[in-house]
Write an enzyme that holds these catalytic residues in place. Structure first.
Site, short mmCIF file in Angstrom:
data_model
loop_
_atom_site.label_atom_id
_atom_site.label_comp_id
_atom_site.label_asym_id
_atom_site.label_seq_id
_atom_site.Cartn_x
_atom_site.Cartn_y
_atom_site.Cartn_z
N HIS A 83 112.44 47.78 114.98
CA HIS A 83 113.44 46.96 115.68
C HIS A 83 114.87 47.36 115.29
CE1 HIS A 83 113.21 44.41 111.95
NE2 HIS A 83 114.49 44.22 112.21
N ASP A 137 106.01 47.69 113.98
CA ASP A 137 107.45 47.69 113.71
C ASP A 137 107.79 48.76 112.66
OD1 ASP A 137 110.09 46.98 113.77
OD2 ASP A 137 109.83 45.10 112.64
N GLY A 229 119.77 41.58 107.44
CA GLY A 229 120.39 42.74 106.82
C GLY A 229 119.44 43.53 105.94
N SER A 231 116.29 44.10 106.92
CA SER A 231 115.31 44.72 107.80
C SER A 231 115.20 46.22 107.56
CB SER A 231 115.70 44.48 109.26
OG SER A 231 115.49 43.15 109.63
N GLY A 232 113.97 46.72 107.61
CA GLY A 232 113.74 48.15 107.43
C GLY A 232 113.59 48.58 106.00
#
Length: 292
Positions: A83, A137, A229, A231-232
Site C-alpha cells: 500500500h 500487502d 508512518g 507502514s512497510g
C-alpha cells in the site's frame, strides 16, 4: 511508533566499513540494539542499531519526505508494504521515490553513512488488493545502485518457516518513525517497540472478516503497537544463532495501540517464492532454526 514514552539514548557512533565476511551475512547488528529492557510503549532506538531499516520517501523541492518504512533485503533490493507504493508502480511515478539507508534521524540529510538511492523499478505483488480486506500487502523496490554494507547499513534475513515463532507468548521488535498516536506526526528519531504475537483465533475475533492467516501476522497489545508512518517497516526476531529475521511487514490496524486491536503485518514466509523469482534468486528465505 505509537504510544512511545520518551527515552533518550546517547551514543557516539563511528561510521566504518565492515569486513566482507560480515557483509555477506544477513541479520547482523554491528551496533547492538538495546533489547534487554522492556519499556512499556517502546523507546528511542540506539542510533543505527537496526541497520536494515530504511526511509521510503518522496523526492521534491524541499528534500525527501517520509512516506513509509522498509528494510534492506539485498544489495539492490528493499522490501516494504504494497500500500506504500500502490498507484505509483509505473517507471515515471516510481522515479519520484527515494530510499534512504543508514538513517537514524529521518528529517536529516547529512548523517554519517546515510545514502539516498534512486529507484529503478517498483514490484508490487500481483495479487495485492485493498478491498474488501488488505491482502498480499508487499512490494519489492529495485534500486538503481547497489547498497554498500557497513556498520550503519545491513540486510535483514528472511525466514523460510515461522509456525513456532509467530505465536503467543513470543514477541518481536517493530521499528519506525511513525506517530506516537493516530493524530500525531512522524517522529524525528527511530523508535522501537517490543510487541507480543497474537494468535490467529484471537486476532480474527478482533478483526472479523479481515484476517487471512496464510498472509497475515498479528502482534501488539494495548499501549504497544505501530502507528501511522510505520507502514512497510520490519517486524523482527533474533534467532538462536544471533541473526535477526523479519517475520512481518507493518500493514494495517484499527487505531494505534488500542485494546483488542493489535497491529496486522504481512506474513513474510508467504512470499518466499515470489521474492526469489522477482529478484532472480538474489534474495532468498533461510531456515532460521539453523542459520548462524
Amino acid at each position: 511508533m505509537l504510544q512511545l514514552f520518551t527515552f533518550s539514548i546517547l551514543l557516539v557512533s563511528t561510521f566504518v566499513l565492515v569486513s566482507s565476511a560480515d557483509s555477506a551475512k544477513c541479520g547482523q547488528t554491528p551496533i547492538p540494539p538495546k533489547v534487554d529492557a522492556r519499556v512499556v510503549g517502546g523507546q528511542e532506538a540506539v542510533p543505527y542499531s537496526w541497520p536494515w531499516q530504511i526511509v521510503l520517501c518522496s523526492h521534491g523541492w524541499f528534500g525527501c519526505d517520509l512516506e513509509c518504512g522498509g528494510s534492506v533485503v539485498g544489495p539492490n533490493w528493499v522490501m516494504t508494504a504494497g500500500h506504500c507504493v500502490y498507484g505509483s508502480t509505473d517507471d515515471v511515478s516510481s522515479s519520484y521515490f527515494r530510499v534512504k539507508t543508514g538513517v537514524f534521524k529521518q528529517t536529516k540529510d547529512n548523517e554519517a553513512g546515510e545514502v539516498v538511492h534512486k529507484v529503478k523499478h517498483v514490484h508490487l505483488h500481483p495479487l495485492y488488493q485493498e478491498e474488501p480486506e488488505v491482502i498480499y500487502d508487499i512490494a519489492l523496490i529495485e534500486l538503481a545502485d547497489e547498497v554498500t554494507y557497513n556498520n550503519h547499513t545491513q540486510p535483514i534475513c528472511l525466514p523460510l518457516h515461522d509456525n513456532t515463532t509467530i505465536v503467543n507468548p513470543n514477541s518481536a521488535w517493530a521499528t519506525g518513525w511513525g506517530a506516537e498516536n493516530e493524530l500525531g506526526f512522524p517522529t524525528g528519531t527511530l523508535r522501537q517497540v517490543d510487541v507480543p504475537f497474537v494468535n490467529y483465533t484471537d486476532c480474527q475475533a478482533d478483526y472479523p472478516g479481515e484476517i487471512t492467516p496464510a498472509v497475515h501476522v498479528c502482534a501488539g497489545t494495548k499501549g504497544e503497537d505501530t502507528c501511522q508512518g510505520d507502514s512497510g517497516g520490519p517486524l523482527v526476531v533474533k534467532n538462536n544463532g544471533g541473526a535477526y529475521f523479519q517475520y512481518g511487514i507493518t500493514s494495517f490496524g484499527t487505531g494505534c495501540a488500542e485494546y483488542k486491536h493489535p497491529g496486522v503485518y504481512s506474513r513474510v514466509t508467504a512470499y518466499c517464492d515470489w521474492i526469489n523469482s522477482t529478484t532472480n534468486g538474489d534474495v532468498t528465505c533461510k531456515d532460521a532454526s539453523t542459520y548462524a
